[in-house]
Design an enzyme around this catalytic site. Structure first.
Site, PDB file in Angstrom:
ATOM      1  N   ASP A 143       0.850  -1.191   0.000  1.00 21.37           N
ATOM      2  CA  ASP A 143       0.000   0.000   0.000  1.00 21.37           C
ATOM      3  C   ASP A 143       0.891   1.248   0.000  1.00 21.37           C
ATOM      4  O   ASP A 143       1.712   1.427   0.907  1.00 21.37           O
ATOM      5  CB  ASP A 143      -0.890  -0.025   1.253  1.00 21.37           C
ATOM      6  N   ASP A 171       1.960   9.354  -9.179  1.00 20.30           N
ATOM      7  CA  ASP A 171       0.920   9.686 -10.162  1.00 20.30           C
ATOM      8  C   ASP A 171      -0.246   8.737  -9.910  1.00 20.30           C
ATOM      9  O   ASP A 171      -0.253   7.623 -10.413  1.00 20.30           O
ATOM     10  CB  ASP A 171       1.526   9.476 -11.569  1.00 20.30           C
ATOM     11  N   LYS A 187      -5.061  15.401  -8.663  1.00 15.74           N
ATOM     12  CA  LYS A 187      -6.233  15.327  -9.550  1.00 15.74           C
ATOM     13  C   LYS A 187      -7.211  16.418  -9.127  1.00 15.74           C
ATOM     14  O   LYS A 187      -7.412  16.654  -7.930  1.00 15.74           O
ATOM     15  CB  LYS A 187      -6.920  13.963  -9.431  1.00 15.74           C
TER      16      LYS A 187
END
Ligand SMILES: C[S@@+](CC[C@H](N)C(=O)[O-])C[C@H]1O[C@@H](n2cnc3c(N)ncnc32)[C@H](O)[C@@H]1O
Length: 363
Positions: free
Chosen positions: A259, A276, A305
């Site tokens: 993770d 990203d 984002k």
């Protein structure tokens, strides 16, 4: 000059407008922005006559997120005769300061693309004509303003200039990059562009070079790992998904299926952190801040984002949170841009100049 022309990604005119209005207002040059949806540019109308020039010199272009280029508008020329566009454009440029280079450009739209062949062909005769009139230096000179002709149609152009010390060095504000055929994903170009925009070329041998260790969070299949590996770095790729076999075969990549939000390196020998991921921007920003604060990396490039609505406000809010967090340790430089290869996102770069100064130059 009252108008400042800002190039932006089509569809992000409102963000570019909100930003220039905000930043110019804070700077003390109030005005209002005119936009047209999907046009790929914004006009900022200053209330005070000399403010566009002042902004072009003093409002740091590198700090604007949504602007690809910043140009002072000298004149708008409509109804250009198609058999002689040069003469009226020369008249419009008359009285401008001597420029060191010419860029013939269009908005980054489909209509603009149709004009780009004409622009390429038009550049040489226009350059000659400008030189003949003493409006352009005989050879390209870097420390003079750049003359921009921004064609909105084949008979309609804005004439203006930008300052080479405070603009994008790229034609249309877009670095032209070639996609490397052996990269596993097109998003390679996002990180490659970030290197071109954020890292001065003369420092690539220091900051983007073999011998540095990098971590790529959310790496699969390896589009962002690729430019690091191709520069000779050793990369730790963290992702639950599979990495590209060719990249793994280089022997420069270690892959951890873990993770990304809990994984940390065992040693403090990581220089680059890149990330990203399609995640909440606040979560990504907080993770990046924690790595930088703990010195688990020295320099970072990552995407945030943007949501569908209030994209400018969200970008500013997240960057502000990041700034406040990093201010606890101090010395960080933060730059954020919506790059050409970014869609609904911005790219952020964070580093501490004194850490760069400690990198050992290669023999
Ligand atoms: C947009 S893709 C990355 C693309 C990659 N940068 C490239 O250029 O090829 C996001 C990646 O993040 C990974 N990812 C998302 N959340 C994760 C998590 N919590 N832990 C590990 N990987 C995660 C996904 O498996 C996916 O491969």
């Amino acid at each position: 000059m009252k108008q400042l022309l800002i190039y932006c990604r089509p569809g992000f005119e409102k963000e570019a407008a909100a930003e220039i209005q905000d930043r110019a207002g804070q700077f003390g040059s109030p005005g209002f922005a005119r936009t047209k949806d999907d046009s790929g540019f914004v006009i900022y109308e200053c209330f005070s006559p000399d403010d566009a020039d002042l902004l072009a010199r003093k409002l740091l272009f590198r700090e604007l997120i949504f602007a690809r280029q910043m140009v002072v508008v000298e004149a708008e020329v409509k109804d250009l005769p198609l058999d002689d566009r040069i003469s009226p454009l020369l008249d419009a440029a008359e009285g401008m300061e001597l420029c060191g280079d010419l860029r013939v450009e269009t908005p980054d739209t489909n209509d603009g693309k149709e004009l780009s062949r004409f622009c390429r062909k038009f550049t040489v005769p226009m350059r000659q004509a400008l030189r003949g009139k003493g409006l352009l230096t005989d050879k390209e000179v870097r420390n003079r303003p750049i003359l921009h002709l921004f064609f909105l149609a084949n008979n309609h152009a804005l004439v203006g200039y930008s300052y080479s010390f405070n603009n994008s060095p790229f034609h249309m504000g877009i670095p032209r990059l070639r996609f490397p055929a052996d990269s596993p994903s097109r998003s390679t170009l996002k990180l490659e562009e970030a290197f071109h925009v954020f890292i001065p070329r003369e420092e690539w041998d220091l900051r983007l070079t073999s011998g540095l260790n990098a971590v790529d969070l959310g790496a699969a299949p390896g589009g962002w790992t690729y430019p690091l590996v191709s520069r000779g770095m050793m990369v730790t790729a963290v992702d639950n998904g599979a990495m590209d076999t060719k990249l793994m075969d280089t022997g420069q990549v270690k892959h951890y299926r873990e993770d990304v939000f809990s994984w940390r390196p065992a040693r403090k020998n990581v220089y680059w952190l890149v990330c990203d991921m399609v995640e909440k921007p606040a979560r990504v920003a907080a993770t990046m801040a924690a790595w930088l604060m703990d010195e688990d990396c020295q320099e970072a490039i990552f995407n945030l984002k943007l949501p569908m609505k209030k994209r400018y406000a969200e970008a500013v809010h997240n960057l502000q949170q990041l700034k406040e967090k990093l201010a606890e340790l101090g010395g960080f430089h933060i730059q954020a841009k919506q790059l050409y290869h970014d869609r609904e996102e911005i790219t952020v770069h964070v580093y501490r100049p004194f850490k760069v100064a400690r990198l050992v130059p290669k023999e």
